[in-house]
Design a protein around this motif. Structure first.
Motif, PDB file in Angstrom:
ATOM      1  N   TYR A   1       0.834  -1.203   0.000  1.00 15.01           N
ATOM      2  CA  TYR A   1       0.000   0.000   0.000  1.00 15.01           C
ATOM      3  C   TYR A   1       0.872   1.258   0.000  1.00 15.01           C
ATOM      4  O   TYR A   1       0.560   2.232  -0.682  1.00 15.01           O
ATOM      5  CB  TYR A   1      -0.949   0.009   1.200  1.00 15.01           C
ATOM      6  CG  TYR A   1      -1.968  -1.098   1.147  1.00 15.01           C
ATOM      7  CD1 TYR A   1      -2.918  -1.151   0.133  1.00 15.01           C
ATOM      8  CD2 TYR A   1      -1.986  -2.099   2.113  1.00 15.01           C
ATOM      9  CE1 TYR A   1      -3.853  -2.167   0.075  1.00 15.01           C
ATOM     10  CE2 TYR A   1      -2.918  -3.117   2.065  1.00 15.01           C
ATOM     11  CZ  TYR A   1      -3.852  -3.150   1.044  1.00 15.01           C
ATOM     12  OH  TYR A   1      -4.778  -4.161   0.990  1.00 15.01           O
ATOM     13  N   ASN A   2       1.969   1.227   0.756  1.00 17.42           N
ATOM     14  CA  ASN A   2       2.885   2.369   0.768  1.00 17.42           C
ATOM     15  C   ASN A   2       3.501   2.597  -0.603  1.00 17.42           C
ATOM     16  O   ASN A   2       3.572   3.733  -1.080  1.00 17.42           O
ATOM     17  CB  ASN A   2       4.003   2.167   1.794  1.00 17.42           C
ATOM     18  CG  ASN A   2       3.523   2.269   3.205  1.00 17.42           C
ATOM     19  OD1 ASN A   2       2.475   2.845   3.480  1.00 17.42           O
ATOM     20  ND2 ASN A   2       4.269   1.686   4.128  1.00 17.42           N
TER      21      ASN A   2
ATOM     22  N   ARG B   1       2.343   1.667  -3.505  1.00 15.67           N
ATOM     23  CA  ARG B   1       1.287   2.103  -4.422  1.00 15.67           C
ATOM     24  C   ARG B   1       1.038   3.607  -4.256  1.00 15.67           C
ATOM     25  O   ARG B   1       0.943   4.335  -5.237  1.00 15.67           O
ATOM     26  CB  ARG B   1       0.002   1.313  -4.157  1.00 15.67           C
ATOM     27  CG  ARG B   1      -1.128   1.679  -5.105  1.00 15.67           C
ATOM     28  CD  ARG B   1      -2.406   0.982  -4.722  1.00 15.67           C
ATOM     29  NE  ARG B   1      -2.315  -0.450  -4.994  1.00 15.67           N
ATOM     30  CZ  ARG B   1      -2.969  -1.383  -4.316  1.00 15.67           C
ATOM     31  NH1 ARG B   1      -3.759  -1.040  -3.307  1.00 15.67           N
ATOM     32  NH2 ARG B   1      -2.864  -2.646  -4.631  1.00 15.67           N
ATOM     33  N   ARG B   2       0.944   4.044  -3.015  1.00 12.66           N
ATOM     34  CA  ARG B   2       0.718   5.464  -2.740  1.00 12.66           C
ATOM     35  C   ARG B   2       1.882   6.308  -3.259  1.00 12.66           C
ATOM     36  O   ARG B   2       1.685   7.362  -3.865  1.00 12.66           O
ATOM     37  CB  ARG B   2       0.522   5.691  -1.242  1.00 12.66           C
ATOM     38  CG  ARG B   2       0.125   7.118  -0.898  1.00 12.66           C
ATOM     39  CD  ARG B   2      -0.082   7.324   0.596  1.00 12.66           C
ATOM     40  NE  ARG B   2       1.189   7.191   1.311  1.00 12.66           N
ATOM     41  CZ  ARG B   2       1.494   6.202   2.147  1.00 12.66           C
ATOM     42  NH1 ARG B   2       0.622   5.265   2.431  1.00 12.66           N
ATOM     43  NH2 ARG B   2       2.668   6.151   2.741  1.00 12.66           N
TER      44      ARG B   2
ATOM     45  N   ARG C   1       1.803   6.682  -7.029  1.00  8.68           N
ATOM     46  CA  ARG C   1       0.739   7.580  -7.487  1.00  8.68           C
ATOM     47  C   ARG C   1       1.067   9.040  -7.217  1.00  8.68           C
ATOM     48  O   ARG C   1       0.672   9.914  -7.973  1.00  8.68           O
ATOM     49  CB  ARG C   1      -0.580   7.206  -6.826  1.00  8.68           C
ATOM     50  CG  ARG C   1      -1.128   5.914  -7.388  1.00  8.68           C
ATOM     51  CD  ARG C   1      -2.443   5.548  -6.799  1.00  8.68           C
ATOM     52  NE  ARG C   1      -2.907   4.298  -7.392  1.00  8.68           N
ATOM     53  CZ  ARG C   1      -3.725   3.450  -6.816  1.00  8.68           C
ATOM     54  NH1 ARG C   1      -4.192   3.713  -5.608  1.00  8.68           N
ATOM     55  NH2 ARG C   1      -4.076   2.344  -7.416  1.00  8.68           N
ATOM     56  N   ARG C   2       1.789   9.311  -6.136  1.00  6.61           N
ATOM     57  CA  ARG C   2       2.105  10.695  -5.762  1.00  6.61           C
ATOM     58  C   ARG C   2       3.357  11.239  -6.422  1.00  6.61           C
ATOM     59  O   ARG C   2       3.478  12.438  -6.640  1.00  6.61           O
ATOM     60  CB  ARG C   2       2.273  10.820  -4.248  1.00  6.61           C
ATOM     61  CG  ARG C   2       0.990  10.768  -3.494  1.00  6.61           C
ATOM     62  CD  ARG C   2       1.164  11.162  -2.065  1.00  6.61           C
ATOM     63  NE  ARG C   2       2.485  10.804  -1.532  1.00  6.61           N
ATOM     64  CZ  ARG C   2       2.810  10.840  -0.277  1.00  6.61           C
ATOM     65  NH1 ARG C   2       1.926  11.213   0.618  1.00  6.61           N
ATOM     66  NH2 ARG C   2       4.012  10.511   0.128  1.00  6.61           N
TER      67      ARG C   2
END
Length: 72
Positions: free
Chosen positions: A46-47, A49-50, A53-54
């Motif tokens: 999840y980290n 992926r974030r 995206r950022r």
């Protein structure tokens, strides 16, 4: 996929991280399943992926996580 270990912290190659995120994004599997297969914590996916995206690709270094403008 290759995972590199240094000291007590795990450092993962960019290819490893990208593949983990890609596999977790598959609608037929979950991040928890992928994490279990890869031997990592689901929160790590999840980290990543974030971060993808950022941040732009240039800001994500190949082994050490986030690359800030002042890093080499």
């Amino acid at each position: 996929m290759t995972r590199k270990t240094r000291n007590k912290y795990n450092h993962y190659t960019e290819d490893f991280r990208r593949e983990a995120v890609r596999r977790a994004d598959d609608p037929n599997t979950s991040a928890a399943e992928v994490a279990k297969e890869l031997g990592i914590h689901p929160g790590q996916i999840y980290n990543w992926r974030r971060q993808y995206r950022r941040l732009s690709d240039k800001q994500f270094s190949s082994m050490y996580g986030v690359r800030y403008p002042f890093s080499q």
